[in-house]
Design a protein around this motif. Structure first.
Motif, short mmCIF file in Angstrom:
data_model
loop_
_atom_site.label_atom_id
_atom_site.label_comp_id
_atom_site.label_asym_id
_atom_site.label_seq_id
_atom_site.Cartn_x
_atom_site.Cartn_y
_atom_site.Cartn_z
N ASN A 1 -3.16 -25.71 -10.99
CA ASN A 1 -3.67 -25.15 -12.24
C ASN A 1 -4.09 -26.21 -13.26
N ASP A 2 -3.51 -27.41 -13.16
CA ASP A 2 -3.84 -28.47 -14.13
C ASP A 2 -5.13 -29.21 -13.78
N LEU A 3 -5.65 -28.96 -12.59
CA LEU A 3 -6.90 -29.62 -12.22
C LEU A 3 -8.04 -29.00 -13.03
N PRO A 4 -8.83 -29.80 -13.70
CA PRO A 4 -9.86 -29.27 -14.62
C PRO A 4 -11.11 -28.76 -13.91
N VAL A 5 -10.92 -27.77 -13.03
CA VAL A 5 -12.06 -27.18 -12.32
C VAL A 5 -11.89 -25.66 -12.29
N LYS A 6 -12.98 -24.95 -12.37
CA LYS A 6 -12.95 -23.49 -12.33
C LYS A 6 -13.74 -22.92 -11.15
N SER A 7 -14.46 -23.79 -10.45
CA SER A 7 -15.30 -23.33 -9.34
C SER A 7 -15.40 -24.41 -8.28
N VAL A 8 -15.95 -24.05 -7.13
CA VAL A 8 -16.14 -25.02 -6.06
C VAL A 8 -17.09 -26.13 -6.50
N GLN A 9 -18.14 -25.76 -7.23
CA GLN A 9 -19.09 -26.77 -7.70
C GLN A 9 -18.45 -27.72 -8.69
N ASP A 10 -17.54 -27.22 -9.54
CA ASP A 10 -16.77 -28.10 -10.44
C ASP A 10 -15.95 -29.09 -9.63
N LEU A 11 -15.32 -28.59 -8.55
CA LEU A 11 -14.48 -29.46 -7.72
C LEU A 11 -15.31 -30.53 -7.03
N ILE A 12 -16.46 -30.14 -6.51
CA ILE A 12 -17.33 -31.11 -5.84
C ILE A 12 -17.74 -32.21 -6.82
N ALA A 13 -18.11 -31.80 -8.04
CA ALA A 13 -18.51 -32.79 -9.05
C ALA A 13 -17.37 -33.74 -9.38
N LEU A 14 -16.14 -33.20 -9.50
CA LEU A 14 -14.98 -34.03 -9.81
C LEU A 14 -14.68 -35.01 -8.67
N LEU A 15 -14.76 -34.52 -7.44
CA LEU A 15 -14.49 -35.38 -6.28
C LEU A 15 -15.53 -36.49 -6.17
N LYS A 16 -16.75 -36.22 -6.56
CA LYS A 16 -17.78 -37.25 -6.50
C LYS A 16 -17.62 -38.28 -7.62
N ARG A 17 -17.03 -37.84 -8.74
CA ARG A 17 -16.75 -38.78 -9.82
C ARG A 17 -15.55 -39.66 -9.49
N LYS A 18 -14.62 -39.10 -8.66
CA LYS A 18 -13.39 -39.83 -8.33
C LYS A 18 -13.20 -39.89 -6.81
N PRO A 19 -14.09 -40.55 -6.12
CA PRO A 19 -14.01 -40.57 -4.64
C PRO A 19 -12.69 -41.15 -4.13
N GLY A 20 -12.01 -40.38 -3.28
CA GLY A 20 -10.78 -40.83 -2.66
C GLY A 20 -9.55 -40.79 -3.54
N GLU A 21 -9.69 -40.39 -4.81
CA GLU A 21 -8.56 -40.41 -5.74
C GLU A 21 -7.72 -39.14 -5.70
N LEU A 22 -8.30 -38.04 -5.24
CA LEU A 22 -7.57 -36.76 -5.21
C LEU A 22 -7.06 -36.49 -3.80
N ASN A 23 -5.93 -35.80 -3.73
CA ASN A 23 -5.29 -35.51 -2.45
C ASN A 23 -5.40 -34.03 -2.08
N TYR A 24 -5.49 -33.77 -0.79
CA TYR A 24 -5.39 -32.39 -0.33
C TYR A 24 -4.24 -32.29 0.66
N ALA A 25 -3.49 -31.19 0.57
CA ALA A 25 -2.34 -30.96 1.43
C ALA A 25 -2.75 -30.11 2.63
N SER A 26 -1.97 -30.27 3.72
CA SER A 26 -2.13 -29.38 4.87
C SER A 26 -0.75 -29.12 5.45
N SER A 27 -0.66 -28.16 6.34
CA SER A 27 0.62 -27.86 6.98
C SER A 27 0.90 -28.82 8.14
#
Length: 334
Positions: free
Chosen positions: A143-169
């Protein structure tokens, strides 16, 4: 989801091929009508290859609660997380007590054979007995990630390449595969953090240790509805009835990216065919119960009944599909 499942099944020809495989197993195992009359003779163990709180665990418990009374023996769910859900499969494949089952998931039975060196033969040592259902994956973020849509997330990831983590099982899970497909489709960079199951992954996602996951709907729908996680897109061809306000990935601007986890009960390959049939019939009776269907649909599951022959052929088709995806996208386990 249902359209893809039915398409994978094909026409009548596949049934004949799968039925021949079941008959061949019966020829190697010999007559089995006698044992099936008294089976089970003691409590059943239903192994789950991930930690409590995940989608596989939820599916297993929904079935086990009603399966026990039908078979007149208790069905005990045991969590054996590890090795991309294959630890539980390995224990089942090597069991000799005649009363050990595993709630199989596509991670273990269609993906892992192409990524991991297994201690058992997925096609010989385990037999698909009863298909339970399939659940789409959902892209959710903290919830603290400043994105509201997939396009927001893509833009954030491109601004911060490799800085964000994704979890998996776990490495090789549907969450892992979905994330790698998302990276390839959008050109973004993010870091994979594998866990021993969806439960602990979601705890860390809500706590902010990781920022996102492509988790199965069954694991995250309660957290989406309670507002503890934000859903950005569902990875299915159509919206999920449990979270109707969440767009599909195609609607969110990333077409062609679909992913789901499917579940079914497996037994050791040496199990007599008559016992396989008894379990298959009992599980399908459980799935036909309104209470069970309501419970499974509440966690986003699509219940699509199959004969055992259809389930065998479906797994074969899924193995081929994931082999192609893994090869094309150069996916590997670190």
């Amino acid at each position: 989801m249902k359209t893809r499942l039915l398409a994978a099944l094909g026409a009548v020809a596949f049934c004949l091929a799968a039925q021949a495989q079941v008959q061949a197993q019966g020829q190697t195992q010999g007559p089995a009508q006698g044992p099936a009359l008294n089976w089970p003779t003691k409590p059943l163990r239903l192994l789950v290859g991930s930690a409590p709180g995940g989608g596989t665990d939820a599916m297993a418990r929904a079935v086990a609660d009603k399966l026990g009374p039908l078979l007149k023996q208790s069905v005990v769910v045991e969590n054996k997380p590890g090795a991309s859900n294959t630890l539980a499969a390995d224990l089942t494949a090597k069991s000799t007590d005649g009363h050990t089952l595993v709630m199989g998931v596509s991670t273990a039975h269609a993906i892992a054979p192409h990524l991991l060196k297994l201690g058992y033969d997925n096609d010989r040592d385990l037999v698909p007995v009863a298909f339970v259902g399939a659940v789409p994956n959902v892209l959710v973020v903290n919830n603290d990630l400043p994105v509201k849509s997939v396009q927001d997330l893509i833009a954030l990831l491109k601004r911060k390449p490799g800085e964000l983590n994704y979890a998996s099982s776990g490495a090789g899970s549907t969450q892992h595969i979905a994330a790698e497909l998302f990276k390839d489709a959008t050109g973004v960079s993010m870091t994979h953090v594998p866990y021993r199951g969806s439960g602990p992954a979601i705890v860390d996602l809500m706590g902010g240790q990781v920022q996102m996951t492509f988790e199965t709907a069954s694991s995250v729908i309660p957290h989406i509805k309670s507002g503890k996680l934000r859903a950005l897109a569902v990875l299915s061809a159509r919206r999920n009835p449990q979270i109707p306000d969440v767009p599909t990935m195609a609607e969110a601007g990333v077409p062609g990216l679909e992913m789901s986890a499917w579940y079914g009960i497996y037994m050791p390959g040496t199990t007599p065919p008559a016992i396989q049939r008894r379990l298959h019939d009992a599980v399908n009776e459980v799935l036909a119960m309104p209470e069970t269907r309501k419970r499974l649909e509440a966690i986003g599951a699509d219940i699509t009944p199959m004969t055992q022959a259809q389930f065998i052929q479906f797994q074969q088709a899924e193995n081929q599909r994931y082999a192609a995806i893994i090869k094309k996208n150069h996916i590997s386990v670190e």
